[in-house]
Design a protein around this motif. Sequence first.
Motif, PDB file in Angstrom:
ATOM      1  N   LEU A  62      14.073  -0.035  -3.058  1.00 29.11           N
ATOM      2  CA  LEU A  62      13.155   0.610  -3.986  1.00 29.11           C
ATOM      3  C   LEU A  62      13.962   1.496  -4.923  1.00 29.11           C
ATOM      4  O   LEU A  62      14.731   2.343  -4.460  1.00 29.11           O
ATOM      5  N   PHE A  63      13.780   1.307  -6.233  1.00 30.12           N
ATOM      6  CA  PHE A  63      14.671   1.994  -7.167  1.00 30.12           C
ATOM      7  C   PHE A  63      14.084   2.098  -8.569  1.00 30.12           C
ATOM      8  O   PHE A  63      13.124   1.395  -8.919  1.00 30.12           O
ATOM      9  N   PHE A  64      14.677   3.000  -9.356  1.00 33.69           N
ATOM     10  CA  PHE A  64      14.428   3.084 -10.788  1.00 33.69           C
ATOM     11  C   PHE A  64      15.570   2.361 -11.482  1.00 33.69           C
ATOM     12  O   PHE A  64      16.739   2.743 -11.321  1.00 33.69           O
ATOM     13  N   LEU A  65      15.261   1.323 -12.232  1.00 33.10           N
ATOM     14  CA  LEU A  65      16.313   0.599 -12.958  1.00 33.10           C
ATOM     15  C   LEU A  65      16.882   1.458 -14.078  1.00 33.10           C
ATOM     16  O   LEU A  65      16.170   2.257 -14.703  1.00 33.10           O
ATOM     17  N   ILE A  66      18.176   1.289 -14.347  1.00 32.92           N
ATOM     18  CA  ILE A  66      18.846   1.997 -15.439  1.00 32.92           C
ATOM     19  C   ILE A  66      19.467   0.951 -16.355  1.00 32.92           C
ATOM     20  O   ILE A  66      20.390   0.237 -15.956  1.00 32.92           O
ATOM     21  N   ASP A  67      18.934   0.829 -17.554  1.00 33.44           N
ATOM     22  CA  ASP A  67      19.448  -0.141 -18.526  1.00 33.44           C
ATOM     23  C   ASP A  67      20.119   0.599 -19.673  1.00 33.44           C
ATOM     24  O   ASP A  67      19.445   1.237 -20.487  1.00 33.44           O
ATOM     25  N   GLU A  70      16.521   9.585 -17.911  1.00 33.73           N
ATOM     26  CA  GLU A  70      15.116   9.195 -17.792  1.00 33.73           C
ATOM     27  C   GLU A  70      14.787   8.753 -16.368  1.00 33.73           C
ATOM     28  O   GLU A  70      13.707   9.057 -15.846  1.00 33.73           O
ATOM     29  N   ALA A  71      15.696   8.034 -15.741  1.00 33.37           N
ATOM     30  CA  ALA A  71      15.472   7.607 -14.355  1.00 33.37           C
ATOM     31  C   ALA A  71      15.371   8.819 -13.435  1.00 33.37           C
ATOM     32  O   ALA A  71      14.498   8.874 -12.558  1.00 33.37           O
ATOM     33  N   MET A  72      16.235   9.810 -13.655  1.00 30.26           N
ATOM     34  CA  MET A  72      16.199  11.010 -12.819  1.00 30.26           C
ATOM     35  C   MET A  72      14.911  11.784 -13.064  1.00 30.26           C
ATOM     36  O   MET A  72      14.304  12.311 -12.109  1.00 30.26           O
ATOM     37  N   LYS A  73      14.468  11.861 -14.302  1.00 30.24           N
ATOM     38  CA  LYS A  73      13.217  12.562 -14.607  1.00 30.24           C
ATOM     39  C   LYS A  73      12.037  11.876 -13.931  1.00 30.24           C
ATOM     40  O   LYS A  73      11.126  12.537 -13.413  1.00 30.24           O
ATOM     41  N   LYS A  74      12.024  10.557 -13.922  1.00 31.47           N
ATOM     42  CA  LYS A  74      10.948   9.815 -13.265  1.00 31.47           C
ATOM     43  C   LYS A  74      10.948  10.095 -11.764  1.00 31.47           C
ATOM     44  O   LYS A  74       9.884  10.245 -11.141  1.00 31.47           O
ATOM     45  N   ALA A  75      12.137  10.170 -11.187  1.00 31.80           N
ATOM     46  CA  ALA A  75      12.235  10.444  -9.753  1.00 31.80           C
ATOM     47  C   ALA A  75      11.689  11.833  -9.429  1.00 31.80           C
ATOM     48  O   ALA A  75      10.960  12.014  -8.446  1.00 31.80           O
ATOM     49  N   ILE A  76      12.033  12.808 -10.246  1.00 37.45           N
ATOM     50  CA  ILE A  76      11.557  14.168 -10.026  1.00 37.45           C
ATOM     51  C   ILE A  76      10.033  14.232 -10.182  1.00 37.45           C
ATOM     52  O   ILE A  76       9.338  14.884  -9.397  1.00 37.45           O
ATOM     53  N   ALA A  77       9.523  13.530 -11.190  1.00 35.73           N
ATOM     54  CA  ALA A  77       8.074  13.511 -11.411  1.00 35.73           C
ATOM     55  C   ALA A  77       7.345  12.838 -10.252  1.00 35.73           C
ATOM     56  O   ALA A  77       6.187  13.160  -9.959  1.00 35.73           O
ATOM     57  N   ALA A  78       8.029  11.915  -9.568  1.00 37.51           N
ATOM     58  CA  ALA A  78       7.416  11.186  -8.454  1.00 37.51           C
ATOM     59  C   ALA A  78       7.744  11.818  -7.108  1.00 37.51           C
ATOM     60  O   ALA A  78       7.516  11.202  -6.062  1.00 37.51           O
ATOM     61  N   LYS A  79       8.251  13.043  -7.124  1.00 31.17           N
ATOM     62  CA  LYS A  79       8.720  13.683  -5.882  1.00 31.17           C
ATOM     63  C   LYS A  79       7.645  13.713  -4.797  1.00 31.17           C
ATOM     64  O   LYS A  79       7.924  13.442  -3.621  1.00 31.17           O
ATOM     65  N   ALA A  80       6.430  14.023  -5.150  1.00 30.46           N
ATOM     66  CA  ALA A  80       5.367  14.110  -4.140  1.00 30.46           C
ATOM     67  C   ALA A  80       5.159  12.761  -3.449  1.00 30.46           C
ATOM     68  O   ALA A  80       4.983  12.692  -2.229  1.00 30.46           O
ATOM     69  N   GLU A  81       5.193  11.684  -4.214  1.00 27.61           N
ATOM     70  CA  GLU A  81       5.010  10.354  -3.632  1.00 27.61           C
ATOM     71  C   GLU A  81       6.247   9.932  -2.839  1.00 27.61           C
ATOM     72  O   GLU A  81       6.125   9.261  -1.802  1.00 27.61           O
ATOM     73  N   LEU A  82       7.414  10.311  -3.311  1.00 25.53           N
ATOM     74  CA  LEU A  82       8.636  10.028  -2.557  1.00 25.53           C
ATOM     75  C   LEU A  82       8.609  10.771  -1.222  1.00 25.53           C
ATOM     76  O   LEU A  82       9.004  10.222  -0.188  1.00 25.53           O
ATOM     77  N   ASP A  83       8.136  12.018  -1.242  1.00 18.27           N
ATOM     78  CA  ASP A  83       8.013  12.799  -0.007  1.00 18.27           C
ATOM     79  C   ASP A  83       7.132  12.076   1.006  1.00 18.27           C
ATOM     80  O   ASP A  83       7.440  12.035   2.208  1.00 18.27           O
ATOM     81  N   LYS A 118       3.614   2.681  -9.819  1.00 16.65           N
ATOM     82  CA  LYS A 118       2.999   3.304 -10.998  1.00 16.65           C
ATOM     83  C   LYS A 118       3.922   4.358 -11.610  1.00 16.65           C
ATOM     84  O   LYS A 118       3.872   4.619 -12.815  1.00 16.65           O
ATOM     85  N   ALA A 119       4.767   4.953 -10.778  1.00 13.51           N
ATOM     86  CA  ALA A 119       5.702   5.983 -11.252  1.00 13.51           C
ATOM     87  C   ALA A 119       6.947   5.382 -11.898  1.00 13.51           C
ATOM     88  O   ALA A 119       7.805   6.120 -12.381  1.00 13.51           O
ATOM     89  N   GLY A 120       7.025   4.054 -11.897  1.00 14.22           N
ATOM     90  CA  GLY A 120       8.146   3.394 -12.577  1.00 14.22           C
ATOM     91  C   GLY A 120       9.202   2.793 -11.682  1.00 14.22           C
ATOM     92  O   GLY A 120      10.220   2.303 -12.155  1.00 14.22           O
ATOM     93  N   LYS A 171       0.823  -1.211   0.000  1.00 19.44           N
ATOM     94  CA  LYS A 171       0.000   0.000   0.000  1.00 19.44           C
ATOM     95  C   LYS A 171       0.858   1.262   0.000  1.00 19.44           C
ATOM     96  O   LYS A 171       0.557   2.241  -0.685  1.00 19.44           O
ATOM     97  N   HIS A 172       1.943   1.235   0.733  1.00 20.88           N
ATOM     98  CA  HIS A 172       2.790   2.418   0.861  1.00 20.88           C
ATOM     99  C   HIS A 172       3.594   2.717  -0.405  1.00 20.88           C
ATOM    100  O   HIS A 172       4.004   3.859  -0.619  1.00 20.88           O
ATOM    101  N   VAL A 173       3.829   1.691  -1.220  1.00 20.57           N
ATOM    102  CA  VAL A 173       4.673   1.908  -2.409  1.00 20.57           C
ATOM    103  C   VAL A 173       3.905   1.782  -3.725  1.00 20.57           C
ATOM    104  O   VAL A 173       4.490   1.914  -4.799  1.00 20.57           O
TER     105      VAL A 173
END
Length: 213
Positions: free
Chosen positions: A158-163, A187-200, A146-148, A139-141
């Motif tokens: 918990l991470f964004f894979l980089i291929d 792209e991984a960094m952009k996804k992280a920034i876009a998911a900032k609210a959920e990461l917070d 969904k953010a990738g 539930k928490h993640v």
Amino acid sequence: MDHESRTAAMNANDPVLAARIVRNIAQIEDDEFMASGPLTEKLMSEIIKTIAKIAVDPWQIVVKDWDVRVVSPEWKRNKGVGTGDAWLEITEVGADAESERDYSWISTAVGAGPTRMALELVFRRGLRDAAEAAIRNDKHVAALWKAGMTRDETEPRLFFLIDIPVESLAQGYEQNDLDAALLPVGEAMKKAIAAKAELDKLVDRVRDEPKKK
């Protein structure tokens, strides 16, 4: 021959493989030095530049040797130096992360070795128990999935894979320009920034958990 096949062959003392290695030992050792030294140094230097173009103020980049961390001011305990309670970090992930085999960041970046490259959400030591519990909670993640983001099911990471495609990186070195090869890092960094609210939300949840005890 993949990594597991090579390991099995060596364990079986494969005479053909042993002979090939001996005949090419000078080139093999030269290549290993280059991969773990100058090539890795260039790769990590360019990764830092790629991230810096995207993770602009108020994000902060903290670099020590080849340890690359991206810090949000909201995740810091104070306005001083350091990385605070949580940060994003270029790391390696995989079931064989503790493998005794020597390998380089080049191998990790292209997925040729026992680990893969990722942009991971990491918590400081005092919060890791709370972080592990939160990360294991679907539930928490869920929103971060969904953010990738990917969750390692073996250990709570918990991470964004980089291929990075191997041929793309090879051509980047040939042309002395790694920009195209490192697009997956951006792209991984952009996804992280876009998911900032959920990461917070996850960071706040982990911070608050020890206070309840």
